[in-house]
Motif scaffolding. Structure first.
Motif, PDB file in Angstrom:
ATOM      1  N   TYR A  69     -10.711  -5.675   5.540  1.00  0.00           N
ATOM      2  CA  TYR A  69      -9.943  -4.584   4.942  1.00  0.00           C
ATOM      3  C   TYR A  69      -8.463  -4.797   5.219  1.00  0.00           C
TER       4      TYR A  69
ATOM      5  N   GLN B  94      -4.312  -3.391   4.287  1.00  0.00           N
ATOM      6  CA  GLN B  94      -3.411  -2.364   3.766  1.00  0.00           C
ATOM      7  C   GLN B  94      -2.202  -3.097   3.199  1.00  0.00           C
TER       8      GLN B  94
ATOM      9  N   PRO C 193       0.196  -3.692  -4.939  1.00  0.00           N
ATOM     10  CA  PRO C 193      -0.935  -4.555  -5.296  1.00  0.00           C
ATOM     11  C   PRO C 193      -0.584  -6.032  -5.138  1.00  0.00           C
TER      12      PRO C 193
ATOM     13  N   ALA D  53     -10.797  -6.529   0.791  1.00  0.00           N
ATOM     14  CA  ALA D  53     -10.594  -5.210   0.194  1.00  0.00           C
ATOM     15  C   ALA D  53      -9.193  -4.739   0.569  1.00  0.00           C
TER      16      ALA D  53
ATOM     17  N   CYS E  94      -6.145  -1.902  -0.008  1.00  0.00           N
ATOM     18  CA  CYS E  94      -5.767  -0.583  -0.492  1.00  0.00           C
ATOM     19  C   CYS E  94      -4.267  -0.415  -0.266  1.00  0.00           C
ATOM     20  N   THR E  95      -3.560  -0.019  -1.309  1.00  0.00           N
ATOM     21  CA  THR E  95      -2.113   0.159  -1.185  1.00  0.00           C
ATOM     22  C   THR E  95      -1.827   1.550  -0.625  1.00  0.00           C
TER      23      THR E  95
ATOM     24  N   GLY F  35      -2.737   4.361  -2.759  1.00  0.00           N
ATOM     25  CA  GLY F  35      -4.147   4.554  -3.076  1.00  0.00           C
ATOM     26  C   GLY F  35      -4.749   3.595  -4.085  1.00  0.00           C
ATOM     27  N   GLN F  36      -4.038   2.571  -4.533  1.00  0.00           N
ATOM     28  CA  GLN F  36      -4.620   1.590  -5.445  1.00  0.00           C
ATOM     29  C   GLN F  36      -5.536   0.661  -4.654  1.00  0.00           C
ATOM     30  N   TYR F  37      -6.677   0.327  -5.228  1.00  0.00           N
ATOM     31  CA  TYR F  37      -7.674  -0.484  -4.539  1.00  0.00           C
ATOM     32  C   TYR F  37      -7.890  -1.786  -5.294  1.00  0.00           C
ATOM     33  N   GLN F  38      -8.012  -2.897  -4.546  1.00  0.00           N
ATOM     34  CA  GLN F  38      -8.296  -4.204  -5.129  1.00  0.00           C
ATOM     35  C   GLN F  38      -9.376  -4.895  -4.305  1.00  0.00           C
ATOM     36  N   GLU F  39     -10.161  -5.721  -4.980  1.00  0.00           N
ATOM     37  CA  GLU F  39     -11.144  -6.556  -4.305  1.00  0.00           C
ATOM     38  C   GLU F  39     -10.963  -8.007  -4.744  1.00  0.00           C
TER      39      GLU F  39
END
Length: 143
Positions: free
Chosen positions: A4, A6, A10, A43, A45-46, A49-53
């Motif tokens: 994970y 942070q 992005p 994983a 997360c910015t 709240g933007q999420y990328q995998e």
């Protein structure tokens, strides 16, 4: 293995290669103690709240495990070379300090340099003193 992360914004895939190396290192450590891993996931997360995998299948994970081992091998080789160079310098210094003739020459050079520095400092002080005298002898402006 899931890592994970942070981030402030992005990420593009080309910006996260070091994360792939990190997953590969984790995978090798896990394999050493518990058994093989065949997938990895980064994983991200910015802060807004933007999420990328970014997924690593078995082929990609194997590729980066090999790259990680190569990188580790280069690091170890470089470390050995740095240690060898440092040992050589240490031996040269040790030899120098055990040679009374070299020590005498070095002390003579040090004293010569110190005398030169003192002479320069004296000349600089004399120059500043002269400039100070000239400055104080100027007539003062009147209004």
């Amino acid at each position: 293995i899931i890592d994970y992360k942070q981030a402030n914004k992005p990420k593009r895939e080309e910006w996260i290669e070091d994360y792939y190396y990190q997953i590969a290192a984790y995978s090798l450590a896990h394999e050493e103690h518990y058994g093989p891993i065949d997938q990895g996931l980064i994983a991200i997360c910015t802060v807004d709240g933007q999420y990328q995998e970014f997924k690593m299948d078995a082929v990609k994970l194997d590729e980066y495990e090999n790259k990680w081992l190569e990188r580790l091998e280069r690091y170890e080789k470089g470390r050995a070379e740095r240690e060898e160079k440092q040992n050589w310098k240490f031996e040269a210094v040790k030899k120098f300090y055990s040679d009374p003739v070299a020590m005498a020459k070095a002390e003579k050079a040090r004293l010569k340099e110190e005398a030169s520095n003192l002479k320069k400092a004296k000349l600089l002080k004399e120059k500043r003193d002269k400039q100070w005298e000239i400055f104080h002898k100027r007539p003062k402006a009147t209004s």
